[in-house]
Scaffold this active site. Sequence first.
Site, PDB file in Angstrom:
ATOM      1  NE  ARG A 140      -2.783  -1.366   4.568  1.00 17.63           N
ATOM      2  CZ  ARG A 140      -3.989  -1.457   4.061  1.00 17.63           C
ATOM      3  NH1 ARG A 140      -4.766  -2.458   4.402  1.00 17.63           N
ATOM      4  NH2 ARG A 140      -4.451  -0.552   3.219  1.00 17.63           N
TER       5      ARG A 140
ATOM      6  N   GLY B 156      -0.115   5.445  -4.454  1.00 19.75           N
ATOM      7  CA  GLY B 156      -0.767   6.711  -4.833  1.00 19.75           C
ATOM      8  C   GLY B 156      -0.158   7.882  -4.088  1.00 19.75           C
TER       9      GLY B 156
ATOM     10  CG  HIS C  11      -0.557   2.061  -9.242  1.00 19.03           C
ATOM     11  ND1 HIS C  11      -0.711   1.758  -7.907  1.00 19.03           N
ATOM     12  CD2 HIS C  11      -1.662   2.780  -9.581  1.00 19.03           C
ATOM     13  CE1 HIS C  11      -1.851   2.262  -7.464  1.00 19.03           C
ATOM     14  NE2 HIS C  11      -2.441   2.898  -8.452  1.00 19.03           N
TER      15      HIS C  11
ATOM     16  CD1 TRP D  81       7.325   6.750  -3.193  1.00 17.54           C
ATOM     17  CD2 TRP D  81       6.714   6.999  -5.337  1.00 17.54           C
ATOM     18  NE1 TRP D  81       8.469   6.832  -3.951  1.00 17.54           N
ATOM     19  CE2 TRP D  81       8.124   6.991  -5.275  1.00 17.54           C
ATOM     20  CE3 TRP D  81       6.103   7.155  -6.578  1.00 17.54           C
ATOM     21  CZ2 TRP D  81       8.930   7.127  -6.398  1.00 17.54           C
ATOM     22  CZ3 TRP D  81       6.906   7.297  -7.710  1.00 17.54           C
ATOM     23  CH2 TRP D  81       8.307   7.274  -7.615  1.00 17.54           C
TER      24      TRP D  81
ATOM     25  CB  SER E  95      -8.551  -5.284  -3.153  1.00 18.43           C
ATOM     26  OG  SER E  95      -9.273  -4.081  -3.289  1.00 18.43           O
TER      27      SER E  95
ATOM     28  CG  ASP F  43      -2.049   0.994   1.111  1.00 18.66           C
ATOM     29  OD1 ASP F  43      -2.377   1.410  -0.022  1.00 18.66           O
ATOM     30  OD2 ASP F  43      -2.596   1.373   2.165  1.00 18.66           O
ATOM     31  N   GLY F  44       0.330   2.316  -0.645  1.00 20.94           N
ATOM     32  CA  GLY F  44       0.992   3.625  -0.587  1.00 20.94           C
ATOM     33  C   GLY F  44       1.537   4.123  -1.914  1.00 20.94           C
TER      34      GLY F  44
ATOM     35  CG  LEU G 298       9.966 -16.646  -3.780  1.00 24.21           C
ATOM     36  CD1 LEU G 298      10.200 -16.632  -2.269  1.00 24.21           C
ATOM     37  CD2 LEU G 298      10.150 -15.232  -4.320  1.00 24.21           C
TER      38      LEU G 298
ATOM     39  NE  ARG H 234      -4.600   6.897  -6.861  1.00 20.96           N
ATOM     40  CZ  ARG H 234      -4.379   6.692  -5.560  1.00 20.96           C
ATOM     41  NH1 ARG H 234      -4.163   7.706  -4.751  1.00 20.96           N
ATOM     42  NH2 ARG H 234      -4.404   5.473  -5.057  1.00 20.96           N
TER      43      ARG H 234
ATOM     44  CD  GLU I 107     -13.244  -5.188  -1.359  1.00 16.71           C
ATOM     45  OE1 GLU I 107     -12.021  -5.453  -1.384  1.00 16.71           O
ATOM     46  OE2 GLU I 107     -14.120  -6.060  -1.187  1.00 16.71           O
TER      47      GLU I 107
HETATM   48  C1  IPE Z   1      -5.297  -2.724  -0.230  1.00 21.53           C
HETATM   49  O1  IPE Z   1      -5.002  -1.375  -0.382  1.00 21.53           O
HETATM   50  C2  IPE Z   1      -5.273  -3.410  -1.557  1.00 21.53           C
HETATM   51  C3  IPE Z   1      -3.958  -3.505  -2.220  1.00 21.53           C
HETATM   52  C4  IPE Z   1      -2.818  -3.151  -1.732  1.00 21.53           C
HETATM   53  C5  IPE Z   1      -3.997  -4.105  -3.524  1.00 21.53           C
HETATM   54  P1  IPE Z   1      -6.144  -0.270  -0.486  1.00 21.53           P
HETATM   55  O2  IPE Z   1      -5.456   1.035  -0.616  1.00 21.53           O
HETATM   56  O3  IPE Z   1      -7.114  -0.629  -1.544  1.00 21.53           O
HETATM   57  O4  IPE Z   1      -6.872  -0.397   0.934  1.00 21.53           O
HETATM   58  P2  IPE Z   1      -7.857   0.620   1.655  1.00 21.53           P
HETATM   59  O5  IPE Z   1      -8.942   0.947   0.689  1.00 21.53           O
HETATM   60  O6  IPE Z   1      -7.062   1.823   2.025  1.00 21.53           O
HETATM   61  O7  IPE Z   1      -8.342  -0.106   2.869  1.00 21.53           O
HETATM   62  C1  IPE Z   2      -1.686   0.238  -3.317  1.00 18.46           C
HETATM   63  O1  IPE Z   2      -1.413   1.590  -3.361  1.00 18.46           O
HETATM   64  C2  IPE Z   2      -1.839  -0.370  -4.702  1.00 18.46           C
HETATM   65  C3  IPE Z   2      -3.225  -0.694  -5.067  1.00 18.46           C
HETATM   66  C4  IPE Z   2      -4.255  -0.644  -4.267  1.00 18.46           C
HETATM   67  C5  IPE Z   2      -3.427  -1.111  -6.423  1.00 18.46           C
HETATM   68  P1  IPE Z   2      -2.565   2.652  -3.345  1.00 18.46           P
HETATM   69  O2  IPE Z   2      -2.940   2.974  -4.744  1.00 18.46           O
HETATM   70  O3  IPE Z   2      -3.688   2.216  -2.474  1.00 18.46           O
HETATM   71  O4  IPE Z   2      -1.842   3.893  -2.694  1.00 18.46           O
HETATM   72  P2  IPE Z   2      -2.445   4.936  -1.663  1.00 18.46           P
HETATM   73  O5  IPE Z   2      -2.945   4.148  -0.484  1.00 18.46           O
HETATM   74  O6  IPE Z   2      -3.560   5.654  -2.360  1.00 18.46           O
HETATM   75  O7  IPE Z   2      -1.295   5.815  -1.329  1.00 18.46           O
HETATM   76 MG    MG Z   3      -4.109   2.447  -0.517  1.00 19.10          MG
END
Ligand code: IPE
Ligand code: IPE
Ligand code: MG
Length: 240
Positions: A174, A16, A30, A18, A58, A13-14, A124, A26, A60
Amino acid sequence: MNQVPHHIAVVMDGNGRWAAKRFLPRVAGHKQGVVSLRRCVKACAQRGVGVLTVFAFSSENWNRPVEEVSGLMSLFAVAMAREVPKLHADGVQLHFVGDRLGLSEKLVTGIESAERATASNSRLILNICFNYGGRWDIVQAAKQLAEQGKPVTEANLGAAMAMAHVADPDLVIRTGAEQRISNFLLWQAAYSELYFSDRLWPEFDEAELDLAIESYGKRQRRFGKTSDQLLPKTVSTVVS
Ligand code: IPE
Ligand code: IPE
Ligand code: MG
């Protein structure tokens, strides 16, 4: 000595944030996330980790803006084409875990051929959770049991889950400073150790991975037992 977890799972996560910090779109985050994943795969293999499972998209995440979803789908296809041959050369066995019905035919063909090509590798195991949700997995497993008329038991459900080919994760990491599960491995993480890193995923490097492994090494996994029960048995020297 540090105990290395056999199976590490990561919520990457993170990306976007970054990108936003650098005034980039965004999707650039990725892209950098793929670079970070490559580094993490190498580092895990070097450290003797047997299984790495990553959350890439995900169930979602479809609710994100269309441009981001289509950007992620194209990036997935491009990354596959570029990375699969290299992963294969590095002895990585690839698995894609998630609902394939929601994916384009082209992506599914790519996924299937990558899995076939790397099936006999053993350095792996890399599970990429894509269009994955822990609830989806439990439901699809329950449906299988219902269709086969099998009784609902922990063993039967576990065997029907999408990650039945590997042991449950020992450590779930995470990144991105959020402390939640977000529908990842709901069944399999029942007894995983959790580690939350403040680093954004593109910044998660070898040193951060080592911190997570070090923290894991200090934990006592009790699986419901007491600490005393886990102490190494000493030879009784009581003389009557
Ligand atoms: C979780 O991250 C899913 C992935 C890393 C692929 P999200 O950024 O979607 O999670 P929420 O919405 O903040 O809980
Ligand atoms: C996780 O990074 C990657 C995916 C969910 C695909 P995010 O895109 O959720 O990044 P933030 O949480 O918005 O920084
Ligand atoms: Mg996120």
